[in-house]
Scaffold this active site. Structure first.
Site, short mmCIF file in Angstrom:
data_model
loop_
_atom_site.label_atom_id
_atom_site.label_comp_id
_atom_site.label_asym_id
_atom_site.label_seq_id
_atom_site.Cartn_x
_atom_site.Cartn_y
_atom_site.Cartn_z
N SER A 211 0.83 -1.20 0.00
CA SER A 211 0.00 0.00 0.00
C SER A 211 0.87 1.26 0.00
CB SER A 211 -1.01 0.04 1.14
OG SER A 211 -1.96 1.07 0.87
N CYS B 293 -1.42 -3.48 3.65
CA CYS B 293 -2.39 -4.54 3.38
C CYS B 293 -1.83 -5.88 3.83
CB CYS B 293 -2.70 -4.60 1.88
SG CYS B 293 -3.44 -3.08 1.24
N HIS C 283 2.76 14.94 5.27
CA HIS C 283 2.84 16.38 5.01
C HIS C 283 3.36 17.05 6.27
CE1 HIS C 283 2.22 20.12 2.88
NE2 HIS C 283 1.79 20.63 4.02
#
Length: 443
Positions: free
Chosen positions: A63, A83, A68
């Site tokens: 995944s 996953c 940020h």
């Protein structure tokens, strides 16, 4: 596991502001966090924003990891999604908390795709493919997509680089960095602003030097204020008529960085005709003898940080005093499209000192500067005129020296100004509107 994936939403607080603004450290840390947890990394994409902040994502076979940052708050928002049960996202969490020097973190784990709510569909994936998929293991490498972004309020320039920073040091004046970009080669930035790159620096340096030199063939003494990358003095020293070339650069780290990583630009620093001084250009001008130089080039950065003092009427008045009777001052005068207010104010100041009919604007195309259109000023103390030049001599010089941008036709054409630039040059600073500017103008 009773779900398809594990999703951890993370907030890191009290992080190192320095690290939160370091795109290379963050990209390396995110990739390492994924690999440490046992994930298979496919690619990474990261952007650095100016003046601060980093966004990015590491795509893994299981995944992704995303981030940020807000350096001004020492804060990072992180998204860890894996996953299956082969990768433990909490290993990545622990790694990143230490890598970011976080004082503390908070997190929430979600189970994504709960199996009790899902119904499996049977289908043959091979029927959807024309050829077999290439495995990650077969390639053995990841794709890195790391970006430097110089961003202002309304526009931005983004350049992809290798992710391996070549130079980064802080002087008492500014941060000096060099990135290895893919499109423009090595790039010098000061406090996050692009100064020059290997592939387009010649435009700036040829235009700031050869226009005045080839319109004033009697010039013997030249002074450059700023210009620590070395490109301006490199071009000046092509002119054998110059008996004295002095470069005054306030920040020795700029010279060091360019010698190491922009050697083509910094090639003239060992030239015996060059007088290199590491000192404040404003102080040097104040102490300079009257009428000493035939040509003074103000090769400054933008009017912020150590370059701010080079954009004042008092400084230009001192430059005028130091020019010989027929001397010429050349400056980089910003972009008429990027910040029209600064552009207009600069030329209004020059005209008050040199005279309304002795200040000329000329343009060049520099793709890595804001808007791609950049201006230079030509201010004459005496009767020198930029378009009164020997075109045949300019053509011969350009050919002999193998110049990449300047020639006799470009010399003349650079002074053919678009109507909007003419309008700006005939506008008083207090009457400037934002019709042409990429930046908002406070009225």
């Amino acid at each position: 596991m009773n779900a398809l994936g594990r999703h951890i939403l993370v907030e890191f607080y009290d992080c190192s502001p320095e690290l939160m603004n370091d795109v290379i450290h963050i990209e390396n840390s995110m990739v390492a966090a994924a690999e440490t947890a046992g994930a298979t990394v496919i690619n990474s994409t990261f952007h650095h924003f100016s003046p601060y902040g980093v966004s990015g994502v590491v795509v893994i076979q299981e995944s992704h990891l995303a981030i940020h940052t807000w350096p001004e708050y020492g804060y990072a928002a992180v998204d860890l999604f894996t996953c299956g049960d082969s990768v433990d996202p909490w290993v990545s969490y622990t790694y990143l908390k230490e890598a970011f020097q976080s004082g503390h973190g908070s997190s929430m784990e979600l189970r994504r795709g709960q199996l009790s709510l899902l119904k499996r569909n049977d289908f043959n994936l091979e029927t959807l493919r024309d050829s077999s998929a290439k495995t990650i293991e077969a390639d053995g490498s990841i794709t890195r997509d790391v970006w430097f972004t110089e961003r202002d309020e309304n526009i931005a320039l983004s350049l992809k680089h290798t992710g391996n920073q070549l130079y980064k040091k802080d002087s008492e004046y500014q941060r000096v960095e060099i990135y290895e970009t893919l499109a423009y080669g090595n790039m010098l930035t000061l406090d996050g602003m692009v100064m020059c790159t290997q592939k387009d620096e010649y435009v700036y340096h040829e235009m700031i030097t050869h226009v005045p030199m080839l319109s004033n063939r009697s010039a013997k003494r030249a002074l450059v204020i700023g210009g620590g990358d070395g490109g301006t003095v490199r071009e000046l020293l092509r002119h054998e008529q110059l008996e004295e070339v002095t470069l005054v650069e306030i920040d020795e780290l700029v010279i060091e960085a360019c010698k190491l990583h922009l050697p083509e630009t910094a090639v003239a620093f060992e030239n015996p005709r060059l007088n290199l001084l590491i000192e404040d250009g404003i102080k040097y001008i104040k102490e300079c003898d009257d009428e000493h130089y035939d040509l003074i080039i103000v090769d400054s950065a933008d009017p912020v940080g150590p370059g701010e003092g080079l954009f004042t009427a008092a400084f230009y008045q001192e430059v005028y005093r130091c020019l010989a009777k027929d001397g010429v001052m050349i400056t980089q005068s910003e972009s008429p499209r990027f910040n029209s207010a600064v552009f207009v104010e600069i030329y209004d100041t020059y005209k008050k000192i040199f005279g309304q009919d002795k200040v000329y604007c000329y343009l060049a195309a520099i793709p890595t500067y804001p808007t791609g259109t950049w201006s230079f000023s030509y201010s004459a103390k005496g009767d020198a005129r930029p378009l009164q030049f020997d075109a045949e001599a300019a053509a011969a010089f350009s050919k002999k020296e193998g110049l990449k941008y300047y020639n006799e036709e470009v010399h003349a054409a650079a002074f053919a100004l678009p109507n909007f630039v003419k309008e700006l040059l005939n506008t008083k600073p207090e009457h400037v509107t934002d019709e042409y500017s990429a930046e908002p103008i406070n009225q």
